[in-house]
Design an enzyme around this catalytic site. Structure first.
Site, PDB file in Angstrom:
ATOM      1  N   CYS A 114      -1.806 -53.914  60.441  1.00  0.00           N
ATOM      2  CA  CYS A 114      -2.289 -52.564  60.797  1.00  0.00           C
ATOM      3  C   CYS A 114      -3.777 -52.374  60.522  1.00  0.00           C
ATOM      4  O   CYS A 114      -4.444 -51.612  61.215  1.00  0.00           O
ATOM      5  CB  CYS A 114      -1.501 -51.512  60.044  1.00  0.00           C
ATOM      6  SG  CYS A 114       0.252 -51.632  60.384  1.00  0.00           S
ATOM      7  N   HIS A 276      -5.357 -45.126  61.524  1.00  0.00           N
ATOM      8  CA  HIS A 276      -4.356 -46.005  62.139  1.00  0.00           C
ATOM      9  C   HIS A 276      -3.114 -45.166  62.418  1.00  0.00           C
ATOM     10  O   HIS A 276      -2.669 -44.408  61.549  1.00  0.00           O
ATOM     11  CB  HIS A 276      -4.045 -47.172  61.201  1.00  0.00           C
ATOM     12  CG  HIS A 276      -2.732 -47.822  61.500  1.00  0.00           C
ATOM     13  ND1 HIS A 276      -2.439 -48.319  62.750  1.00  0.00           N
ATOM     14  CD2 HIS A 276      -1.640 -48.047  60.722  1.00  0.00           C
ATOM     15  CE1 HIS A 276      -1.224 -48.825  62.730  1.00  0.00           C
ATOM     16  NE2 HIS A 276      -0.713 -48.673  61.520  1.00  0.00           N
ATOM     17  N   ASN A 306       3.310 -46.753  67.239  1.00  0.00           N
ATOM     18  CA  ASN A 306       2.423 -47.499  66.330  1.00  0.00           C
ATOM     19  C   ASN A 306       2.102 -48.844  66.998  1.00  0.00           C
ATOM     20  O   ASN A 306       2.999 -49.664  67.175  1.00  0.00           O
ATOM     21  CB  ASN A 306       3.150 -47.689  64.991  1.00  0.00           C
ATOM     22  CG  ASN A 306       2.355 -48.480  63.977  1.00  0.00           C
ATOM     23  OD1 ASN A 306       1.394 -49.171  64.318  1.00  0.00           O
ATOM     24  ND2 ASN A 306       2.765 -48.396  62.729  1.00  0.00           N
TER      25      ASN A 306
HETATM   26  O1  UT7 Z   1       1.923 -49.281  60.464  1.00  0.00           O
HETATM   27  C1  UT7 Z   1       2.612 -50.025  59.512  1.00  0.00           C
HETATM   28  C2  UT7 Z   1       2.816 -49.233  58.301  1.00  0.00           C
HETATM   29  N1  UT7 Z   1       4.084 -48.565  58.408  1.00  0.00           N
HETATM   30  C3  UT7 Z   1       4.192 -47.333  58.008  1.00  0.00           C
HETATM   31  O2  UT7 Z   1       3.235 -46.720  57.622  1.00  0.00           O
HETATM   32  C4  UT7 Z   1       5.581 -46.747  57.991  1.00  0.00           C
HETATM   33  C5  UT7 Z   1       5.740 -45.768  56.861  1.00  0.00           C
HETATM   34  N2  UT7 Z   1       7.094 -45.261  56.776  1.00  0.00           N
HETATM   35  C6  UT7 Z   1       7.595 -44.383  57.681  1.00  0.00           C
HETATM   36  O3  UT7 Z   1       6.910 -44.035  58.611  1.00  0.00           O
HETATM   37  C7  UT7 Z   1       8.991 -43.856  57.451  1.00  0.00           C
HETATM   38  O4  UT7 Z   1       9.491 -44.342  56.228  1.00  0.00           O
HETATM   39  C8  UT7 Z   1       9.982 -44.217  58.600  1.00  0.00           C
HETATM   40  C9  UT7 Z   1       9.628 -43.415  59.848  1.00  0.00           C
HETATM   41  C10 UT7 Z   1       9.964 -45.685  58.880  1.00  0.00           C
HETATM   42  C11 UT7 Z   1      11.409 -43.843  58.195  1.00  0.00           C
HETATM   43  O5  UT7 Z   1      11.468 -42.474  57.882  1.00  0.00           O
HETATM   44  P1  UT7 Z   1      12.123 -41.997  56.504  1.00  0.00           P
HETATM   45  O6  UT7 Z   1      12.094 -40.544  56.510  1.00  0.00           O
HETATM   46  O7  UT7 Z   1      11.425 -42.697  55.385  1.00  0.00           O
HETATM   47  O8  UT7 Z   1      13.618 -42.501  56.663  1.00  0.00           O
HETATM   48  P2  UT7 Z   1      14.464 -43.506  55.766  1.00  0.00           P
HETATM   49  O9  UT7 Z   1      14.056 -44.901  56.019  1.00  0.00           O
HETATM   50  O10 UT7 Z   1      14.473 -43.002  54.352  1.00  0.00           O
HETATM   51  O11 UT7 Z   1      15.899 -43.312  56.376  1.00  0.00           O
HETATM   52  C12 UT7 Z   1      16.570 -42.048  56.333  1.00  0.00           C
HETATM   53  C13 UT7 Z   1      17.874 -42.151  57.116  1.00  0.00           C
HETATM   54  C14 UT7 Z   1      18.717 -43.370  56.742  1.00  0.00           C
HETATM   55  O12 UT7 Z   1      20.075 -42.996  56.820  1.00  0.00           O
HETATM   56  P3  UT7 Z   1      20.909 -42.591  55.510  1.00  0.00           P
HETATM   57  O13 UT7 Z   1      20.854 -43.813  54.638  1.00  0.00           O
HETATM   58  O14 UT7 Z   1      20.173 -41.432  54.918  1.00  0.00           O
HETATM   59  O15 UT7 Z   1      22.254 -42.280  56.043  1.00  0.00           O
HETATM   60  C15 UT7 Z   1      18.420 -44.352  57.851  1.00  0.00           C
HETATM   61  O16 UT7 Z   1      19.464 -45.259  58.069  1.00  0.00           O
HETATM   62  O17 UT7 Z   1      17.594 -42.295  58.512  1.00  0.00           O
HETATM   63  C16 UT7 Z   1      18.268 -43.447  59.037  1.00  0.00           C
HETATM   64  N3  UT7 Z   1      17.446 -44.024  60.112  1.00  0.00           N
HETATM   65  C17 UT7 Z   1      17.519 -43.613  61.387  1.00  0.00           C
HETATM   66  N4  UT7 Z   1      18.291 -42.704  61.989  1.00  0.00           N
HETATM   67  C18 UT7 Z   1      18.122 -42.532  63.310  1.00  0.00           C
HETATM   68  C19 UT7 Z   1      16.483 -44.980  60.002  1.00  0.00           C
HETATM   69  N5  UT7 Z   1      15.942 -45.205  61.213  1.00  0.00           N
HETATM   70  C20 UT7 Z   1      16.570 -44.374  62.090  1.00  0.00           C
HETATM   71  C21 UT7 Z   1      16.442 -44.156  63.467  1.00  0.00           C
HETATM   72  N6  UT7 Z   1      17.239 -43.222  64.047  1.00  0.00           N
HETATM   73  N7  UT7 Z   1      15.552 -44.817  64.234  1.00  0.00           N
END
Ligand code: UT7
Length: 349
Positions: A114, A276, A306
């Protein structure tokens, strides 16, 4: 004093638009979840067979070179940033040199994910400041769509990423009111594995408990890429999203302030911050933390997702094309990602 300035900028995104709704065909996800957590509405995917990371980079480079008023034969050096190269090796830089029929110039690939473009820009800036080169082409390009897990297992990663490319031509300037003022590069490898693609790679972590003598020829041959890795989806990127998010919201403001402080500037002096495009929520957090207005931060993750090394030049180019940056404006580029690595550049347009 000689600095480098952006003499030409270009961008390229593939034609195919993929909406959040489109992704629900392959995995359990929803438009509401993706928009709420990331701000992304759609992204672009490259043509499966006719477009590569290099071909997209070349399209962006053609525009940047034309806008700089030069030809590909005038380019002295290429710096190409990507995490999704056409080949494991050689890098994409040499493929650009070939495709654009350039002279036998140097070509360097940067693998800083990134923050790849800001790192690449910094490298190019040093070559210009030091007087070695006069026209350096810097490209950030990604074809993520070819290497994502489109099953529900991979949804936390695959919904985020999109394809595209951006490029700039750097040239020397002696003007006080133009050019790259400073760049700032950082890394902390402590968390290298929480946002990574492990395979193919030479780490062989999962084999290490046993000595090499315990393996037969066929097994040794599979250490780099095995059926098991594919079956377990270990050839796809892995990300612990929440941990990355937590670190990003600390390091983004820090590295932006570092660039401003180094030049005796404050957030109020900024015409535009180009972060970014990792997640709209991260950009909004950074905006609030630095007390910036909405007009001072450019985001286009809603349309492109992204795009890793391409995201900063794509956003910078689009902002400029939309008239949001004029000559003499103070612009800050900032990035954070896998490694972790993070970086910023402060420039006067
Ligand atoms: O550019 C590279 C650097 N990367 C970043 O900066 C990414 C930084 N992180 C993020 O942007 C966020 O952490 C994400 C967008 C990747 C994820 O969002 P979050 O609010 O942190 O979600 P999470 O990973 O804590 O997941 C919450 C829930 C989980 O379900 P349970 O365990 O609560 O039942 C996941 O399984 O959301 C679920 N989940 C989804 N649900 C629907 C994860 N991905 C998805 C999805 N659709 N695509």
């Amino acid at each position: 004093m000689t600095r480098s300035r952006i003499a030409g900028i270009g961008m390229y995104v593939p034609e195919q638009v993929v909406t959040n709704q489109d992704l629900t065909k392959y995995m359990e996800t929803s438009d509401a979840w993706i928009q709420e957590r990331t701000g992304i509405k759609e992204r672009r995917y490259a043509h499966r067979t006719e477009e590569t990371t290099t071909t997209m980079g070349v399209e962006a480079a053609k525009i940047a070179i034309e806008r700089a008023g030069i030809t590909p034969q005038d380019i002295d050096f290429i710096v190409f940033a990507t995490l999704s190269p056409d080949y494991y090796f050689p890098g994409c830089g040499v493929l650009v040199q070939r495709a654009m029929k350039m002279k036998e110039i140097g070509a360097l690939d940067v693998r800083n994910q990134c923050s790849g473009f800001v790192y690449a820009l910094s490298v190019a800036d040093q070559f210009i400041r030091g007087g070695m080169y006069k026209n350096v082409l810097v490209i950030g390009s990604e074809k993520h769509s070819f290497g994502l897990d489109f099953s529900t297992r991979g949804r936390n990663v695959s919904v985020i990423f999109g394809d595209g490319a951006g490029a700039v031509v750097l040239q020397p300037t002696t003007s006080d009111n133009q050019g790259i003022l400073s760049t700032h590069l950082h890394s902390d490898g402590e968390s290298a594995e929480i946002l990574a693609m492990y395979n193919p790679g030479t780490h062989a972590n999962h084999w290490m408990e046993q000595s090499l003598a315990a393996f037969d020829e066929a097994e040794i041959g599979q250490m780099f890429m095995s059926h098991e890795m594919i079956d377990k989806a270990q050839n796809f990127p892995f990300m612990d999203g929440p941990s990355v998010f937590k670190k990003a919201v600390v390091k983004f403001p820090e590295v932006i302030m570092e660039a401003l402080d180094a030049n005796g500037c404050t957030p109020a002096d900024l015409k535009l911050l180009i972060p970014h495009q990792a997640n709209l929520r991260i950009a909004q957090f950074v905006q609030q933390k630095l007390g910036l207005s909405e007009d001072q931060v450019y985001n286009n993750i809603q349309k492109y997702g992204n795009t890793t090394a391409a995201s900063v030049p794509l956003a910078l180019c689009e902002a400029w094309q939309n008239g949001k940056i004029q000559e003499g404006d103070l612009v800050c580029l900032a990035a954070f990602g896998s490694g972790f690595t993070w970086a910023s550049a402060l420039l006067k347009w």
